[in-house]
Each structure stands twice: as C-alpha cells, then as structure tokens.
Design an enzyme around this catalytic site. Structure first.
Site, PDB file in Angstrom:
ATOM      1  CG  ASP A  67      -2.146   0.870   0.989  1.00 22.69           C
ATOM      2  OD1 ASP A  67      -1.960   2.088   0.769  1.00 22.69           O
ATOM      3  OD2 ASP A  67      -3.264   0.352   1.015  1.00 22.69           O
ATOM      4  CB  SER A 118      -6.150   2.279  -0.348  1.00 20.20           C
ATOM      5  OG  SER A 118      -4.853   2.757  -0.147  1.00 20.20           O
ATOM      6  CG  ASP A 170      -7.376   0.202   6.001  1.00 21.66           C
ATOM      7  OD1 ASP A 170      -8.097   1.104   5.521  1.00 21.66           O
ATOM      8  OD2 ASP A 170      -6.194   0.408   6.365  1.00 21.66           O
ATOM      9  CB  THR A 172      -5.960  -2.861   0.506  1.00 20.62           C
ATOM     10  OG1 THR A 172      -5.508  -1.550   0.173  1.00 20.62           O
ATOM     11  CG2 THR A 172      -5.345  -3.875  -0.438  1.00 20.62           C
ATOM     12  NE  ARG A 183     -10.464   4.439   3.418  1.00 21.90           N
ATOM     13  CZ  ARG A 183      -9.201   4.380   3.016  1.00 21.90           C
ATOM     14  NH1 ARG A 183      -8.830   4.984   1.905  1.00 21.90           N
ATOM     15  NH2 ARG A 183      -8.303   3.732   3.700  1.00 21.90           N
ATOM     16  CD  GLU A 340      -3.335  -3.250   2.550  1.00 18.92           C
ATOM     17  OE1 GLU A 340      -4.061  -3.760   3.425  1.00 18.92           O
ATOM     18  OE2 GLU A 340      -3.370  -2.037   2.269  1.00 18.92           O
ATOM     19  CG  ASP A 345      -0.986   4.508   2.907  1.00 19.30           C
ATOM     20  OD1 ASP A 345      -1.033   5.331   1.980  1.00 19.30           O
ATOM     21  OD2 ASP A 345      -1.731   4.562   3.917  1.00 19.30           O
ATOM     22  CE  LYS A 346      -3.130   1.212   7.810  1.00 20.24           C
ATOM     23  NZ  LYS A 346      -4.192   2.025   7.174  1.00 20.24           N
ATOM     24  CG  HIS A 349      -0.575   8.766   5.191  1.00 21.26           C
ATOM     25  ND1 HIS A 349      -1.007   9.743   4.333  1.00 21.26           N
ATOM     26  CD2 HIS A 349      -1.182   7.614   4.778  1.00 21.26           C
ATOM     27  CE1 HIS A 349      -1.845   9.216   3.433  1.00 21.26           C
ATOM     28  NE2 HIS A 349      -1.954   7.923   3.686  1.00 21.26           N
ATOM     29  CG  ASP A 387      -2.769   0.993  -2.853  1.00 18.48           C
ATOM     30  OD1 ASP A 387      -1.668   1.534  -2.616  1.00 18.48           O
ATOM     31  OD2 ASP A 387      -3.686   0.922  -2.004  1.00 18.48           O
ATOM     32  CG  HIS A 388      -2.060   5.146  -3.279  1.00 20.46           C
ATOM     33  ND1 HIS A 388      -1.117   5.708  -2.442  1.00 20.46           N
ATOM     34  CD2 HIS A 388      -2.909   4.452  -2.473  1.00 20.46           C
ATOM     35  CE1 HIS A 388      -1.410   5.377  -1.192  1.00 20.46           C
ATOM     36  NE2 HIS A 388      -2.471   4.605  -1.174  1.00 20.46           N
ATOM     37  CG  HIS A 429      -2.472   8.613  -0.904  1.00 20.66           C
ATOM     38  ND1 HIS A 429      -3.657   7.948  -1.064  1.00 20.66           N
ATOM     39  CD2 HIS A 429      -2.004   8.235   0.318  1.00 20.66           C
ATOM     40  CE1 HIS A 429      -3.904   7.200  -0.004  1.00 20.66           C
ATOM     41  NE2 HIS A 429      -2.915   7.364   0.855  1.00 20.66           N
TER      42      HIS A 429
HETATM   43 ZN   LIG Z   1      -2.747   6.306   2.587  1.00 19.86          ZN
END
Ligand SMILES: [Zn+2]
Length: 446
Positions: A67, A118, A170, A172, A183, A340, A345-346, A349, A387-388, A429
């Site tokens: 992610d 996501s 979450d 994904t 979501r 995943e 990702d987290k 951030h 995914d991004h 992102h």
């Molecule tokens: Zn994110």
C-alpha cells in the site's frame, strides 16, 4: 510492459493487471488490453518451468500489494536494506510495467481525480472499474455494487484468501469482499456514512459483516474491535461479528502461535491486533531542517504474538492449496490470495522513514515466500504491485527542504536524505503511475 512479452500498444494501461487476473482465472484470450498477441512471443519461452513468462493458464494467483508503495518507496527501501546496487525480492520478477492509478470524480465520473486513495484504486484492481475516492467496490454517483475478482474466483470453485497488516476492514482487504458507499463503514456500529447498507435497513451490513458472510476461506490481519461490534439486523442480530463468523463455520484466532497450529478443513479468521498490526521497525520521524539523523533504524519491534506478513502468507498458501488428486479431486481449481503490506502507506503519511522501510522490507519477505512457492508450483501467477504513489523522496544531502527530512545511514554506509513535503502535517498520497510486476504463466495462447 517491458520485458520479453513486449506489447506493441501503449504501456500505461488502466486496469492492466485486472486484465492479467482475468486472463489467469477465467482464461479470456482477447482482451484488447495491449497484452502480447499470438505470434509475438519469443521462441522457447512458452511453458517455461522456471516460471518465466510464458503460455499456459495459472491455477493459483497470489496478488501482493504494497500500500502506497510507489517507485520512490521501493528505491528508499532498497538503498537502505540492500544498497543502491542491491536487489529486493520484488525486483526479481521478469515482467515489469507501469499502470496509472487515478480515481474519478463522484459528481462527474467523466473527470479524473488525479490523486487516488486505496478504496478507489482497490475498487479498480478488484473489479476492473474506476470509482471515486472512499468507495468500496461501488460505482461513483450511482452506488451500484461491482463484482470483484475474489467473488468470481469463488464462483469458479477457487479457494480464496485475503491478508493484510491493517485492519481487515481497511480499504484494500475490503474491496475484494464487500460493497459499501464509504470506506469508513467498517463495523456494524460504524455505519453513519452508509445507512442504506445497515442490516437493520435490509442491507448487506458493514465491511466486517460482508467479509464474513462472503465466506472467504482465509482472512488474516487485524482490526479485532470492528469484529467485536454487535450486529443490528438479520439472522445474527444481537451477536458480534466474531460470533456470527463462528456460527458460519470460522475458526477465530488471535495469536501467531494459534496461526502456526492452524490446519486446513475449516475457514479461518485471524485477528492479531485490536487496531492495525504492530510495526516491524522504528526510528525518528522526519522533522523540519536540519531534520533528524543521520540514523540507523531499530529493527525487530513486532511482538512475538503477532505473525509477520511473510508468516501469514506462508500459512495462507498452505491452507488454500488444493493439491491435484485422483478422481473427483483431479480437476480442482486452485486459489486466489491477496496479501497487503498496509503500513508502508501509513508510516509514509506519518513521515517516518524507518517505520516505512521496515514495512516495505517485511512486505518484500512476503513476496519472497510467494516466489519460492511459485518456483515449486510453476502454475502459480505472482503479481506484485502498489496501489498508489506516495510522498517520500530521496533528495541531495545538501539540499535545504521546505518540508520534513531525515538522513539515514544505508547498507552502503552512505547517507541518504529522505524528504516528506506534500503537506504541512500528515503527508499525502501522490498521483504518479506505479510499478506492476509478475512472474508465472501470464499469457494464454490457447
Ligand atoms: Zn494512505
């Protein structure tokens, strides 16, 4: 695509690997996606036992998603862990391409939303359709349910697995086995944004309820508090989602030790943390100039009672594997498994390079598990992607950033300055295209 089966049409294809999955699972031949056509393949590649790209049909599909793992995150992890000239497991896949990740606008789906989340990207890879940010396998504006690759696999007799280091509710893991408008609708008591989906309103319920009701064979991850919430309608009204899962034949476990003991024959729900799973590494977050570091990361932070992503991947494969037998068992299809690495990702951030890299390295170990299985089982298609794209960037050590920076000492014993500068606080992102790579039987020439 770069690589042996070079396509003649443009290389940036939305939904490219959704198409790859469709090829693998359903055996579609002509998708018009830019995949190589009959006659374009190199001689001698077809059916290669080493799992190089070739003809044939995949029996099993393992889809691994980092992610927020753009090329920048991969490069930062590689530099730190292996050195600039080193190679991660995920660098070894023979077919590599790029795909775009943009979402579409909720009010006017003909217009792109250049920076996706996501939920939108997950909907795209899971269903082949673009949607707006925040949606879980539903259409923009019209809120129609979209069928997912996992649902198609189930209908075709494949076993299915869904694994994450995040809460299982979450985005994904959710996009494969749930359809909701937003979501945030993760548990039966989190339905403020999706009133029409409540079971008490005749809907399919929250993401947690739908994942269990869908009967996914192996669900491993975290987010126990969502599954401890009480259901407000339907046959299990008044029960928790965990109790509903048990009634529907799931074994529910909560530790790495219980995972180790798990045997096939029963559906499995593993909830290894109340929220997201614990992080593998830690270190100082980035800070305004002069920043933090030079630092080396502190490794080995995950508690023993939580499994690693590699352990969850290994066990999932073991539980989902349908060995070819004689008679009735002979023609059995294989499995579809999604894995995943959520906290790349987290921690991106949270502008914490060590925590981000630790999660990327752990994800890479899960990739290695999948590739090792693929070597022994060449009818398995392994797809590795993100995914991004995300915020972290390598900048010159003498640059003065307006963002937040941290300097790391890498495996090369060199300094690498990592910059986070997409927002004032929590980072965002980004909208770049990202890598998709694969190994195994990809193209069906038959
Ligand atoms: Zn994110």
């Amino acid at each position: 695509m770069r690589g042996r089966n070079r396509a003649r049409r443009p290389v940036v294809l939305s939904g490219l690997f959704g198409a790859l999955l469709a090829v693998a699972l359903v055996g579609f031949v002509s998708l018009g996606t830019g995949l190589a056509q009959p006659g374009e393949r190199e001689p001698g590649v077809e059916g290669s036992p080493e799992g190089r790209p070739g003809g044939g049909k995949a029996k099993n599909v393992i889809l691994l998603i980092g992610d927020g793992m753009g090329e920048s995150e991969i490069t930062i992890a590689r530099n730190y862990e292996k050195g600039a000239a080193g190679r991660l497991a995920l660098d070894a896949l023979p077919l590599t391409g790029d795909y775009t990740t943009y979402a579409v606008q909720e009010d006017d789906p003909s217009k792109p939303d250049y920076v996706p989340d996501s939920a939108a990207t997950g909907t795209a890879w899971a269903t082949g359709e673009k949607t707006s940010n925040g949606r879980i396998s539903t259409t923009p504006g019209t809120d129609r349910d979209l069928k997912t690759i996992l649902e198609l696999a189930q209908e075709a007799g494949y076993k299915t697995g869904d694994v994450s280091t995040a809460e299982l509710t979450d985005a994904t893991p959710a996009v494969l086995a749930a359809q909701v408008r937003d979501r945030s609708c993760q548990g039966p008591q989190n339905m403020a944004e999706c009133p029409q989906d409540r079971k008490s309103n005749g809907g399919p319920g929250s993401i947690a309820e739908q994942e269990v009701d869908e009967g996914v064979d192996v669900l491993l991850g975290a987010g126990r508090l969502r599954f401890e919430q009480v259901i407000d309608g339907g046959p299990d009204s008044g029960k928790t989602v965990i109790q509903s899962a048990e009634r529907q034949g799931y074994r529910v476990i909560g530790t790495a030790q219980e995972l180790e003991m798990a045997r096939s024959g029963q559906k499995l729900l593993g909830l290894f943390n109340a929220g997201n799973m614990s992080l593998e590494w830690t270190g100082q977050p980035a800070a305004p100039e002069p920043g933090t570091g030079p630092q080396r990361c502190q490794e080995g932070r995950r508690p023993d009672n939580e499994p690693s992503l590699a352990q969850m991947t290994q066990k999932s494969i073991e539980l989902l594997e349908q060995r070819p037998g004689k008679g009735k068992a002979k023609g059995r299809p294989g499995f579809f498994l999604q894995v995943e690495g959520a906290s790349i990702d987290k921690r991106d951030h949270a502008f914490n390079p060590c925590e981000q890299i630790g999660e990327n390295v752990a994800f890479d170990e899960a990739v290695k598990v999948a590739l090792d299985y693929q070597k022994k089982n060449p009818e398995t298609l392994v797809i590795v992607t993100g995914d991004h794209a995300h915020t972290s960037q390598i900048i010159p050590t003498d640059a003065t950033s307006p963002g937040k920076v941290s300097t790391l000492i890498t495996a090369d014993e060199a300094e690498m300055k990592v910059n986070y500068g997409t927002e004032k606080g929590i980072q965002t992102h980004t909208g770049s295209q990202i890598r998709v790579a694969a190994q195994g039987p990809i193209l069906n020439y038959s």
